[in-house]
Motif scaffolding. Structure first.
Motif, short mmCIF file in Angstrom:
data_model
loop_
_atom_site.label_atom_id
_atom_site.label_comp_id
_atom_site.label_asym_id
_atom_site.label_seq_id
_atom_site.Cartn_x
_atom_site.Cartn_y
_atom_site.Cartn_z
N LEU A 41 0.82 -1.21 0.00
CA LEU A 41 0.00 0.00 0.00
C LEU A 41 0.86 1.27 0.00
O LEU A 41 0.58 2.22 -0.72
CB LEU A 41 -0.94 -0.02 1.21
CG LEU A 41 -2.00 1.07 1.29
CD1 LEU A 41 -2.90 1.06 0.07
CD2 LEU A 41 -2.84 0.93 2.57
N GLU A 42 1.93 1.21 0.80
CA GLU A 42 2.86 2.34 0.87
C GLU A 42 3.46 2.63 -0.50
O GLU A 42 3.57 3.79 -0.92
CB GLU A 42 3.99 1.89 1.82
CG GLU A 42 4.64 2.90 2.66
CD GLU A 42 5.67 2.23 3.59
OE1 GLU A 42 5.40 1.13 4.14
OE2 GLU A 42 6.76 2.79 3.73
N GLU A 45 0.71 3.96 -3.02
CA GLU A 45 0.33 5.35 -2.73
C GLU A 45 1.46 6.32 -3.03
O GLU A 45 1.23 7.43 -3.50
CB GLU A 45 -0.15 5.48 -1.27
CG GLU A 45 -1.53 4.86 -1.09
CD GLU A 45 -2.08 4.97 0.32
OE1 GLU A 45 -1.26 5.16 1.26
OE2 GLU A 45 -3.30 4.85 0.48
N GLU A 48 1.50 6.78 -6.90
CA GLU A 48 0.35 7.53 -7.40
C GLU A 48 0.44 9.01 -7.00
O GLU A 48 0.07 9.90 -7.77
CB GLU A 48 -0.95 6.88 -6.90
CG GLU A 48 -1.17 5.51 -7.57
CD GLU A 48 -2.26 4.63 -6.96
OE1 GLU A 48 -2.43 3.50 -7.43
OE2 GLU A 48 -2.92 5.08 -5.99
N GLU A 49 0.98 9.25 -5.81
CA GLU A 49 1.14 10.62 -5.36
C GLU A 49 2.23 11.35 -6.15
O GLU A 49 2.07 12.51 -6.53
CB GLU A 49 1.50 10.60 -3.87
CG GLU A 49 1.17 11.87 -3.14
CD GLU A 49 1.51 11.71 -1.66
OE1 GLU A 49 0.96 10.79 -1.02
OE2 GLU A 49 2.34 12.49 -1.16
N THR A 74 -3.57 -5.00 -7.04
CA THR A 74 -3.29 -3.69 -6.44
C THR A 74 -3.83 -3.73 -5.02
O THR A 74 -4.79 -4.45 -4.75
CB THR A 74 -3.92 -2.54 -7.26
OG1 THR A 74 -3.26 -1.30 -6.94
CG2 THR A 74 -5.41 -2.38 -7.00
N ARG A 77 -7.72 -0.83 0.51
CA ARG A 77 -7.55 0.24 1.49
C ARG A 77 -6.89 -0.21 2.80
O ARG A 77 -6.16 0.54 3.44
CB ARG A 77 -8.94 0.79 1.79
CG ARG A 77 -8.97 2.21 2.16
CD ARG A 77 -10.40 2.66 2.27
NE ARG A 77 -10.92 3.09 0.97
CZ ARG A 77 -12.03 3.81 0.84
NH1 ARG A 77 -12.73 4.14 1.88
NH2 ARG A 77 -12.43 4.19 -0.35
N ARG A 246 -9.99 1.08 -3.83
CA ARG A 246 -9.53 1.97 -2.75
C ARG A 246 -9.58 3.45 -3.13
O ARG A 246 -9.44 4.31 -2.26
CB ARG A 246 -8.12 1.57 -2.29
CG ARG A 246 -7.03 1.82 -3.29
CD ARG A 246 -5.65 1.34 -2.79
NE ARG A 246 -4.84 0.93 -3.92
CZ ARG A 246 -4.15 1.77 -4.68
NH1 ARG A 246 -4.12 3.04 -4.39
NH2 ARG A 246 -3.48 1.32 -5.73
N TRP A 247 -9.75 3.78 -4.42
CA TRP A 247 -9.81 5.18 -4.84
C TRP A 247 -11.18 5.80 -4.62
O TRP A 247 -11.33 7.02 -4.67
CB TRP A 247 -9.50 5.31 -6.34
CG TRP A 247 -8.08 5.08 -6.72
CD1 TRP A 247 -7.03 4.80 -5.89
CD2 TRP A 247 -7.55 5.09 -8.06
NE1 TRP A 247 -5.89 4.63 -6.63
CE2 TRP A 247 -6.18 4.81 -7.96
CE3 TRP A 247 -8.11 5.32 -9.32
CZ2 TRP A 247 -5.35 4.74 -9.08
CZ3 TRP A 247 -7.30 5.25 -10.43
CH2 TRP A 247 -5.91 4.96 -10.31
#
Ligand code: CO
Length: 299
Positions: A41-42, A45, A48-49, A74, A77, A246-247
């Protein structure tokens, strides 16, 4: 040769190039971030950031596919999975105003260098052959024989693909093996080439996890409030590009997803995997077919 003149200085190609440049940088930064003990997840994210910080939009959810999984995984959350001594495929996409770039690379902590090299060299061999008039079957043959040379199999039911405006998976497909009937490439096409190599049989099947979806049709009435809010976000933000559960901003995204899927409004992309115990490597670049060869946008 193409019968129509293609202007590769057109604004759309500059947007493809900009997307590619952002993506190449994010890919390198993301690879550095991946380590044993770090969570999926890290990493997702982070990538994507960074895409947004550099002025792009995320083209599709960061795919993090481990070991026998080839594609379409993928994090959700609450994902708590961490990386171990595994083979990790990272597949990333960026768009600028709907014009896309797509790239992938394998990070290997499992000690299978040759398998990683097989897909990387197959990609080089494919890119060398790209020019107007080349048949997609010829590109597939180059991929297959390169991977074969390492003693591995290409994954034959995954393919490269063209990238069109707001369309991440357009025709023609670029096979990962020799096929008799190919399609001739034309100048101006934007193509993602993505060889997958495996020590397994070379055919992936659907696993029982789906976190990535895409809008299929929106002309169906939805009564459920949560599902309607999710659909609004999908049509405005993601349009026809793939998105992750999760989006979604709604409090219980799985519920909204289930409802929209039941109505046939969205389609899911289940994870695709080899049989347990085998490994899959992947490498991908996006190219613009030029009059004499191609230009790689994601280097
Ligand atoms: Co792709």
């Amino acid at each position: 040769m193409s019968d129509t003149e293609v202007d590769l200085t057109d604004e759309r190609y500059d947007k493809h190039r900009e997307a590619g440049e952002i993506l190449a940088q994010v890919r390198e930064e993301t690879v550095k971030k991946i380590d044993i003990g770090v969570t999926h997840l890290e990493v997702a994210e982070f990538a994507e950031e960074r895409i947004r910080e550099l002025g792009g939009e995320v083209g599709f959810p960061v795919n993090i596919s481990v070991d026998e999984v080839a594609a379409h995984d993928t994090p959700d959350r609450d994902d708590e999975r961490t990386f171990g001594e595994e083979m990790i495929n990272i597949d990333l996409g960026v768009h600028v105003d709907g014009w896309l770039a797509d790239t992938a690379v394998t990070v290997d902590f499992s000690g299978h260098d040759q398998l990683v090299e097989a897909s990387a060299e197959a990609l080089e061999a494919a890119i060398e052959r790209i020019r107007p008039g080349v048949e997609t079957g010829e590109i597939g043959a180059a991929i297959e024989s390169t991977i074969d040379g390492y003693g591995y199999n290409p994954v034959v039911n995954l393919t490269g693909h063209a990238l069109e405006h707001w369309n991440q998976h357009a025709e023609p497909n670029i096979p990962n093996r020799a096929v008799a009937q190919g399609i001739e490439l034309e100048a101006g096409q934007v193509i993602a080439i993505e060889p997958f190599a495996t020590d397994g049989g070379g055919k992936v099947t659907e696993g029982n996890r789906t976190e990535i979806y895409k809008l299929d049709r929106e002309d169906v009435p939805v009564r459920d409030r949560r599902a309607r809010a999710a659909l609004e976000q999908i049509t405005e933000e993601f349009r026809t590009l793939p998105f992750a559960t999760r989006w979604l901003d709604t409090r219980r995204p799985e519920m909204a997803i289930r409802r929209l899927e039941q109505h046939g409004i969205i389609d899911g992309y289940p994870i695709l995997k080899e049989d347990d115990g085998y490994l899959v490597s992947q490498k991908e670049h996006t190219v613009i077919v030029t009059e004499t060869g191609c230009e790689v946008t994601t280097l």
